[in-house]
Design a protein around this motif. Structure first.
Motif, PDB file in Angstrom:
ATOM      1  N   VAL A 199       0.875  -1.520  -0.025  1.00 50.37           N
ATOM      2  CA  VAL A 199       0.191   0.192  -0.027  1.00 50.37           C
ATOM      3  C   VAL A 199       0.733   1.465   0.210  1.00 50.37           C
ATOM      4  CG1 VAL A 199      -1.903   1.030   1.541  1.00 50.37           C
ATOM      5  CG2 VAL A 199      -1.974  -1.387   1.806  1.00 50.37           C
ATOM      6  N   THR A 202       2.305   1.841  -3.753  1.00 54.99           N
ATOM      7  CA  THR A 202       1.695   1.506  -5.040  1.00 54.99           C
ATOM      8  C   THR A 202       0.347   2.490  -4.432  1.00 54.99           C
ATOM      9  OG1 THR A 202      -0.352   0.452  -3.908  1.00 54.99           O
ATOM     10  CG2 THR A 202       1.002  -0.629  -5.565  1.00 54.99           C
ATOM     11  N   GLY A 203       0.199   3.343  -2.948  1.00 53.03           N
ATOM     12  CA  GLY A 203      -0.750   4.197  -2.925  1.00 53.03           C
ATOM     13  C   GLY A 203      -2.183   4.782  -3.328  1.00 53.03           C
ATOM     14  N   GLU A 204      -2.602   2.550  -2.708  1.00 50.09           N
ATOM     15  CA  GLU A 204      -3.552   3.202  -3.646  1.00 50.09           C
ATOM     16  C   GLU A 204      -4.049   1.532  -1.883  1.00 50.09           C
ATOM     17  OE1 GLU A 204      -4.078   0.032  -6.569  1.00 50.09           O
ATOM     18  OE2 GLU A 204      -3.938   2.619  -8.401  1.00 50.09           O
ATOM     19  N   ALA A 205      -5.856   1.829  -1.493  1.00 46.21           N
ATOM     20  CA  ALA A 205      -5.977   0.971  -0.351  1.00 46.21           C
ATOM     21  C   ALA A 205      -6.710  -0.356  -0.801  1.00 46.21           C
ATOM     22  CB  ALA A 205      -7.574   1.784   0.868  1.00 46.21           C
ATOM     23  N   LEU A 206      -6.369  -0.907   0.501  1.00 43.85           N
ATOM     24  CA  LEU A 206      -6.112  -3.349  -0.025  1.00 43.85           C
ATOM     25  C   LEU A 206      -7.246  -3.204   0.925  1.00 43.85           C
ATOM     26  CD1 LEU A 206      -3.672  -4.998  -0.786  1.00 43.85           C
ATOM     27  CD2 LEU A 206      -5.226  -4.999   1.236  1.00 43.85           C
ATOM     28  N   MET A 234      -4.646   1.669   4.403  1.00 42.25           N
ATOM     29  CA  MET A 234      -5.424   2.813   3.739  1.00 42.25           C
ATOM     30  C   MET A 234      -4.142   3.428   3.499  1.00 42.25           C
ATOM     31  SD  MET A 234      -7.889   5.098   5.092  1.00 42.25           S
ATOM     32  CE  MET A 234      -7.847   6.423   3.799  1.00 42.25           C
ATOM     33  N   PRO A 235      -3.567   4.513   2.264  1.00 42.73           N
ATOM     34  CA  PRO A 235      -1.937   4.657   1.905  1.00 42.73           C
ATOM     35  C   PRO A 235      -2.814   6.293   3.200  1.00 42.73           C
ATOM     36  CG  PRO A 235      -3.044   5.506  -0.009  1.00 42.73           C
ATOM     37  CD  PRO A 235      -4.340   4.422   0.982  1.00 42.73           C
ATOM     38  N   LYS A 237      -0.955  10.491   3.806  1.00 45.13           N
ATOM     39  CA  LYS A 237      -0.600  10.944   3.052  1.00 45.13           C
ATOM     40  C   LYS A 237      -0.539  12.429   3.419  1.00 45.13           C
ATOM     41  CE  LYS A 237      -1.659   9.119  -1.403  1.00 45.13           C
ATOM     42  NZ  LYS A 237      -1.953   9.447  -2.734  1.00 45.13           N
ATOM     43  N   THR A 243       2.894  10.370   0.121  1.00 37.28           N
ATOM     44  CA  THR A 243       2.292   8.670   1.231  1.00 37.28           C
ATOM     45  C   THR A 243       3.867   8.770   1.545  1.00 37.28           C
ATOM     46  OG1 THR A 243       1.273   7.828  -0.630  1.00 37.28           O
ATOM     47  CG2 THR A 243       2.153   6.642   0.747  1.00 37.28           C
ATOM     48  N   GLU A 260     -17.114  -1.136   1.846  1.00 33.95           N
ATOM     49  CA  GLU A 260     -16.373   0.432   1.461  1.00 33.95           C
ATOM     50  C   GLU A 260     -16.311   1.211   2.430  1.00 33.95           C
ATOM     51  OE1 GLU A 260     -14.628   0.629  -1.526  1.00 33.95           O
ATOM     52  OE2 GLU A 260     -14.447  -0.900  -1.888  1.00 33.95           O
ATOM     53  N   GLN A 267     -11.090   7.802   4.896  1.00 35.62           N
ATOM     54  CA  GLN A 267     -11.037   8.536   4.484  1.00 35.62           C
ATOM     55  C   GLN A 267     -10.493  10.238   4.609  1.00 35.62           C
ATOM     56  OE1 GLN A 267      -8.321   8.256   1.569  1.00 35.62           O
ATOM     57  NE2 GLN A 267      -8.199  10.231   2.154  1.00 35.62           N
TER      58      GLN A 267
END
Length: 644
Positions: A199, A202-206, A234-235, A237, A243, A260, A267
């Motif tokens: 994570v 890539t900077g993308e949540a999992l 989740m990243p 920032k 990140t 979700e 977020q």
């Protein structure tokens, strides 16, 4: 008398309590005790008022829900359902429809037990508002990190949470908390590093329902060792969008805890947290800088006490940052903090931005060449050559040849072409010291060079264009020489487009301690510790008039380094210096001839401060300038001597 139906872990209890205040929580002292460890010790209170019943949340960790809505307090009616953790409490009666679905399971189903109802959008915004208030009121970075992690776990209804920072390719865990707001033991090995690294990269949540059966993690050793079920990562920032780490939450018992909607909620929270962390980091950096200043001040105080130095010098060192703001540039080896030197630095700021000729006037030994070098190396010509020549040291018959060059055969001994100093200094600066000793014929030719910006070598016919800045210096009164027709008036004004007058050392005695310390440092042989000097010896140095100015002081310090012990005493000084400005020897042997130095200095300071304030009409800034000290130092001394 209110009646409650408590449903927990498949068991149902009926309680009738005749009390005006009824408590519910995990504590055994509560009227309605529950087992779920996610329930606070005193979670909420039921109040019997005017025949009605009201529930009030007592600042619980995970909130109190009435019919699925998060509340702080609410009036209840028969049939209402109160959720606290995994326990449900009904008022008076349970709803007939759906009763079996709610309460008839046997045993504990982990997937169901850990799935608390997600707050509504209104409740989520209310909670975020409450969290924002808590974050904004806290400035300590460590407490903010703990607060963030507690709220992340609360918002997501997670079992554990880890804030993982990525620095130089390595992961660290500054804080890890569980749902009881306790630190997680051994946090560095308590989470899946493989997921966190992915994570962060890539900077993308999992998000995964069950990490142990998710094919994406089949090769992750940390998954097989920790065996987490529900995982959300989740990243995280900072305000620039970079990140810097991840927020990792999990539940090792239940599947599908996170969805979700949790990701969206976190977020929103992450944006609040990033701002709070940024503010706290700035505050921490400010505190660290303040601590460094305090440590520096303490160190200077210790040196002062050990060496018997002067508090005024310590104050000057601490004020150096403020004094630097008065000038744009750094002038290296030019030592001085007196009012006259600060005015000089301000003048230099303006002169170095010009390309006009400069005339430096001052007594021998005041540092005229050093000032010329400072002008050159801080100007736009700094990459060009700096060429210095003492005109008085050149034989009169060779001055013209040295300045302008000569051609082969121009005179006896001219066996080759030779460029003059103007050509050598092309693109840079030519410094002509003792310009007042220049022969009349050379003055005439120098004037032409300055007017035409070109030179002709002795014996040559071709002119050579030049681009050179002229800085000249003299210890003579050129204006008087012009009046007596010993120096060309037109050349004088060509050389004196910009003028600097250097103060004699006797007029800036407050700089002597700084100069002595500087010379002791730079002239002490490599590998040896600079010598110390007693206050008495320093006072004698300040009393002397220094006809040779800084050069004479420097030579005296060099002599002291050679002949004195580790500490320089008054008797180590040269006889000429010890005699003082009027040739009267300073008493040094008989204690009966010695006056208390501290009392004498105090008396002089009081008299001079009063005199300066009178001359300045009570203006402290002007009085400080007259005294050659800062306004801050003047204020401290006025407080010390109780002067109004």
């Amino acid at each position: 008398m209110p009646t409650f139906i408590v449903v927990e872990e498949g068991e149902t209890r009926n309680l009738s309590l005749d009390k005006p205040t009824i408590t519910l929580g995990r504590s055994s002292h509560c009227d309605i005790p529950v087992k779920d460890i996610r329930v606070s010790r005193t979670h909420c209170t039921f109040l019997v008022q005017n025949g009605g019943l009201l529930v009030r949340d007592e600042g619980s960790q995970n909130g109190t829900f009435v019919n699925g809505a998060l509340v702080d307090r609410k009036t209840l009616k028969p049939g209402d359902r109160i959720d606290v953790g995994a326990a449900r409490v009904y008022v008076e009666r349970m709803p007939r429809e759906g009763l079996e679905e709610d309460v008839t399971w046997t045993g504990v189903d982990p997937d169901r037990l850990y799935k608390a109802p997600l707050p509504s959008e209104t409740d989520r915004l209310a909670r975020l508002q409450r969290i924002a208030g808590a974050l904004n009121s806290e400035m300590d970075l460590d407490r903010i990190l703990n607060l963030i992690m507690d709220h992340v776990v609360e918002l997501a209804q997670a079992e554990r949470g880890f804030l993982v920072l990525a620095r130089e390719g390595k992961l660290s865990v500054p804080v890890a908390r569980n749902f009881q707001k306790e630190d997680v033991m051994n946090p560095e090995v308590g989470f899946s590093r493989s997921i966190a690294e992915k994570v962060a990269r890539t900077g993308e949540a999992l998000l995964t329902v069950d990490a142990t059966s998710d094919d994406r993690f089949s090769g992750f050793q940390s998954i097989s060792e920790i065996a987490p079920r529900s995982v959300l990562c989740m990243p995280f920032k900072e305000h620039t969008g970079t990140t810097v780490g991840v927020v990792y939450i999990d539940n090792r018992i239940a599947r599908g805890v996170f969805g979700e909607e949790h990701l969206r909620a976190l977020q929103s929270f992450a944006d609040l947290a990033a701002g709070a962390i940024h503010r706290a980091q700035i505050e921490r950096e400010r505190d660290q800088a303040l601590q460094r200043v305090k440590a520096m001040y303490a160190e200077l105080q210790n040196k002062y006490e050990e060496q018997g130095g002067r508090l005024q010098e310590i104050e000057r060192a601490l004020e150096q940052r403020t004094d630097e703001l008065k000038t744009k540039y750094s002038y290296g080896q030019i030592i001085g903090d007196s009012a006259s030197m600060r005015r000089l630095f301000g003048l230099l700021d303006k002169i170095i931005e010009s390309d006009e000729a400069v005339l430096i006037e001052g007594e021998n030994g005041t540092g005229k060449e050093m000032i010329a070098r400072a002008i050159h190396y801080n100007s736009a010509r700094q990459k060009g050559p700096f060429v210095a020549e003492n005109v008085a040291a050149i034989p009169e018959t060779l001055v013209e040849s040295e300045l302008f060059g000569h051609m082969r055969g121009a005179f006896t001994g001219a066996d080759r072409d030779k460029p003059g100093l103007f050509e050598v200094a092309e693109g840079g600066t030519l410094f002509l010291d003792e310009v007042g000793d220049m022969p009349a014929e050379v003055q005439k030719k120098l004037l032409r060079v300055l007017q035409e910006r070109e030179v002709r070598r002795v014996g040559g016919k071709k002119t050579i264009k030049i681009d050179v800045r002229i800085i000249s210096a003299t210890n003579r009164d050129l204006r008087r020489m012009v009046e007596e027709q010993e120096f060309r008036e037109d050349l004088y004004y060509r050389l004196r487009v910009l003028a600097i007058t250097l103060p004699a050392l006797r007029d800036r005695k407050g700089d002597i301690p700084l100069l002595v310390a500087h010379f002791l440092k730079i002239h002490t042989p490599s590998g040896l510790k600079p010598k110390q000097i007693t206050p008495r010896a320093l006072a004698v140095l300040e009393a002397y008039d220094w006809p040779g100015n800084i050069r004479e002081l420097e030579n005296e310090v060099k002599r002291l380094i050679a002949v004195a012990g580790d500490v320089i005493h008054e008797e180590d000084l040269s006889e000429q210096v010890r005699k003082g400005p009027k040739g009267i020897t300073v008493p040094s042997g008989d204690p009966g001839n010695v006056r208390d130095l501290e009392a004498l200095v105090s008396q002089v300071e009081v008299e001079e401060i009063r005199k300066a304030l009178t001359l300045a009409g009570g203006n402290k800034t002007k009085a400080a300038e007259l005294l050659g000290i800062s306004r801050f130092t003047l204020q401290r001394k006025m407080e010390k001597y109780s002067l109004e």
